[in-house]
Write a protein that holds these residues in place. Structure first.
Motif, PDB file in Angstrom:
ATOM      1  N   THR A 143       4.539   2.831  14.877  1.00  0.00           N
ATOM      2  CA  THR A 143       4.142   3.736  13.849  1.00  0.00           C
ATOM      3  C   THR A 143       4.222   2.771  12.440  1.00  0.00           C
ATOM      4  O   THR A 143       5.154   3.451  11.741  1.00  0.00           O
ATOM      5  CB  THR A 143       4.523   5.269  13.611  1.00  0.00           C
ATOM      6  OG1 THR A 143       6.063   5.162  13.564  1.00  0.00           O
ATOM      7  CG2 THR A 143       4.284   5.881  14.780  1.00  0.00           C
ATOM      8  N   ALA A 144       3.582   1.864  12.141  1.00  0.00           N
ATOM      9  CA  ALA A 144       3.853   1.142  11.115  1.00  0.00           C
ATOM     10  C   ALA A 144       3.165   1.743   9.845  1.00  0.00           C
ATOM     11  O   ALA A 144       3.508   1.138   8.731  1.00  0.00           O
ATOM     12  CB  ALA A 144       3.387  -0.257  11.228  1.00  0.00           C
ATOM     13  N   ARG A 145       2.535   2.658   9.704  1.00  0.00           N
ATOM     14  CA  ARG A 145       1.737   3.505   8.790  1.00  0.00           C
ATOM     15  C   ARG A 145       2.687   3.963   7.926  1.00  0.00           C
ATOM     16  O   ARG A 145       2.496   4.672   6.704  1.00  0.00           O
ATOM     17  CB  ARG A 145       0.631   4.490   9.232  1.00  0.00           C
ATOM     18  CG  ARG A 145      -0.261   3.849  10.198  1.00  0.00           C
ATOM     19  CD  ARG A 145      -1.131   5.096  10.858  1.00  0.00           C
ATOM     20  NE  ARG A 145      -2.280   4.487  11.534  1.00  0.00           N
ATOM     21  CZ  ARG A 145      -3.364   4.355  11.185  1.00  0.00           C
ATOM     22  NH1 ARG A 145      -3.823   5.165  10.158  1.00  0.00           N
ATOM     23  NH2 ARG A 145      -4.485   3.784  11.981  1.00  0.00           N
ATOM     24  N   ARG A 150       2.090   3.650   4.070  1.00  0.00           N
ATOM     25  CA  ARG A 150       1.231   4.219   3.285  1.00  0.00           C
ATOM     26  C   ARG A 150       1.675   5.623   2.972  1.00  0.00           C
ATOM     27  O   ARG A 150       1.007   6.652   2.587  1.00  0.00           O
ATOM     28  CB  ARG A 150      -0.181   4.673   4.449  1.00  0.00           C
ATOM     29  CG  ARG A 150      -0.888   3.249   4.523  1.00  0.00           C
ATOM     30  CD  ARG A 150      -1.943   3.492   5.366  1.00  0.00           C
ATOM     31  NE  ARG A 150      -2.494   2.520   5.822  1.00  0.00           N
ATOM     32  CZ  ARG A 150      -3.243   2.230   6.806  1.00  0.00           C
ATOM     33  NH1 ARG A 150      -3.782   3.384   7.567  1.00  0.00           N
ATOM     34  NH2 ARG A 150      -3.921   1.119   7.179  1.00  0.00           N
ATOM     35  N   THR A 151       3.211   5.882   3.689  1.00  0.00           N
ATOM     36  CA  THR A 151       3.712   7.328   3.280  1.00  0.00           C
ATOM     37  C   THR A 151       4.244   7.352   1.952  1.00  0.00           C
ATOM     38  O   THR A 151       4.138   8.524   1.366  1.00  0.00           O
ATOM     39  CB  THR A 151       4.803   7.583   4.306  1.00  0.00           C
ATOM     40  OG1 THR A 151       5.928   6.498   3.710  1.00  0.00           O
ATOM     41  CG2 THR A 151       4.288   7.330   5.528  1.00  0.00           C
ATOM     42  N   ALA A 165      -2.626  10.875   8.283  1.00  0.00           N
ATOM     43  CA  ALA A 165      -3.313   9.428   8.685  1.00  0.00           C
ATOM     44  C   ALA A 165      -4.170   9.436   9.703  1.00  0.00           C
ATOM     45  O   ALA A 165      -4.399  10.298  10.412  1.00  0.00           O
ATOM     46  CB  ALA A 165      -1.988   8.591   9.193  1.00  0.00           C
ATOM     47  N   ALA A 166      -5.309   8.621   9.166  1.00  0.00           N
ATOM     48  CA  ALA A 166      -6.240   8.329  10.428  1.00  0.00           C
ATOM     49  C   ALA A 166      -5.874   7.614  11.791  1.00  0.00           C
ATOM     50  O   ALA A 166      -4.729   6.901  11.708  1.00  0.00           O
ATOM     51  CB  ALA A 166      -7.435   7.343   9.856  1.00  0.00           C
ATOM     52  N   ARG A 197      -2.657  -5.166   8.538  1.00  0.00           N
ATOM     53  CA  ARG A 197      -2.921  -4.189   7.955  1.00  0.00           C
ATOM     54  C   ARG A 197      -1.825  -3.115   8.591  1.00  0.00           C
ATOM     55  O   ARG A 197      -1.441  -2.066   7.734  1.00  0.00           O
ATOM     56  CB  ARG A 197      -4.498  -3.665   7.931  1.00  0.00           C
ATOM     57  CG  ARG A 197      -4.487  -2.644   7.288  1.00  0.00           C
ATOM     58  CD  ARG A 197      -5.923  -2.085   7.178  1.00  0.00           C
ATOM     59  NE  ARG A 197      -6.817  -3.158   6.907  1.00  0.00           N
ATOM     60  CZ  ARG A 197      -8.035  -3.289   7.674  1.00  0.00           C
ATOM     61  NH1 ARG A 197      -8.468  -2.306   8.454  1.00  0.00           N
ATOM     62  NH2 ARG A 197      -8.878  -4.327   7.316  1.00  0.00           N
ATOM     63  N   GLU A 198      -1.846  -2.947   9.747  1.00  0.00           N
ATOM     64  CA  GLU A 198      -1.066  -2.005  10.558  1.00  0.00           C
ATOM     65  C   GLU A 198       0.394  -2.057  10.814  1.00  0.00           C
ATOM     66  O   GLU A 198       1.228  -1.063  10.776  1.00  0.00           O
ATOM     67  CB  GLU A 198      -1.896  -1.538  11.815  1.00  0.00           C
ATOM     68  CG  GLU A 198      -3.158  -0.982  11.667  1.00  0.00           C
ATOM     69  CD  GLU A 198      -3.309   0.303  11.022  1.00  0.00           C
ATOM     70  OE1 GLU A 198      -2.555   1.158  10.938  1.00  0.00           O
ATOM     71  OE2 GLU A 198      -4.225   0.724  10.278  1.00  0.00           O
TER      72      GLU A 198
END
Length: 182
Positions: A5-7, A10-11, A58-59, A101-102
Motif C-alpha cells: 500500500t504505497a499510496r 498521498r495520505t 483512495a481509488a 507513481r504507485e
C-alpha cells in the motif's frame, strides 16, 4: 505477497523536522492526539487508524498493476521486466511510470529489492530459495546469487552494498546483528 500500500504518499503523512536544525523528526498530517498517547502501542494504533481513514478514500489500484506486482513478487524478482510487460500488455515505459507513481520505484528496482530480500533472509541459514525447496547446506555466495536469481556473485554483492552498506560477508561476521542467535 500482498499489494504494497504505497499510496501512503498521498495520505498527507510526512516526516517533518521538529524545528530548524533539529535531529528529531515529527509527523505532520497524521491525525491528532497520537503524540500524547501514553505508550507506543497506542500511538501506533492511532497512526494506523489515521492512515486507514486516509486510504479508505483512495481509488482502487489498476488490476493490471496488481498483476504486474504479483508476477514480480511471486517470482521473487526473478522474472524479467520484459516478461511482465508482455503479460500485462503495457509498454515498458507505461509500466515504469505506473510503478513509480504507485510504489515510488521502477519495476527493475523492485525486482532487485525482491531478490535482495530473498538473499538477505538466507544469510546465516541453510539456503532455501522457495517454499518447499530443499535446503542447500554450506552454499557459498555464488550459489546464493544463482539461487536468488542474480546473474552472478558480483551483482549479489553490489545489491548488498547498495541496500545495506555492507557486503554479505560483513553482515555475517562475528559481532554483526546477523551473527547473533535468533
Amino acid at each position: 505477497m500482498s499489494w504494497p500500500t504505497a499510496r501512503w504518499r498521498r495520505t498527507g503523512c510526512r516526516a517533518v523536522p521538529a524545528r530548524a536544525g533539529a535531529t528529531r523528526v515529527g509527523w505532520a498530517g497524521c491525525g491528532t492526539g497520537w503524540p500524547r498517547a501514553p505508550d507506543w502501542p497506542r500511538r501506533f494504533a492511532l497512526l494506523d487508524a489515521a492512515l486507514v481513514d486516509r486510504l479508505a478514500g483512495a481509488a482502487p489500484v489498476d488490476p493490471a498493476l496488481v498483476a504486474a506486482w504479483r508476477l514480480l513478487a511471486g517470482s521473487g524478482g526473478r522474472i524479467g521486466v520484459a516478461e511482465v510487460v508482455e503479460e500485462v500488455g503495457w509498454s515498458r515505459r507505461h509500466l515504469a511510470v505506473r510503478f513509480r507513481r504507485e510504489l515510488g520505484l521502477p519495476p527493475k528496482v523492485v525486482a532487485r529489492l525482491l531478490r535482495f530480500q530473498t538473499a538477505y533472509a538466507s544469510l546465516g541459514r541453510e539456503l532455501i530459495t522457495a517454499p518447499g525447496a530443499e535446503p542447500v547446506p554450506g552454499a557459498g555466495w555464488a550459489e546464493l546469487a544463482v539461487r536468488c536469481g542474480y546473474y552472478d556473485q558480483s551483482h549479489l554483492i553490489r545489491d548488498f552494498r547498495q541496500f545495506t552498506g555492507e557486503s554479505p560477508s560483513e553482515l555475517t561476521a562475528a559481532g554483526s546483528h546477523l551473527s547473533n542467535p535468533r
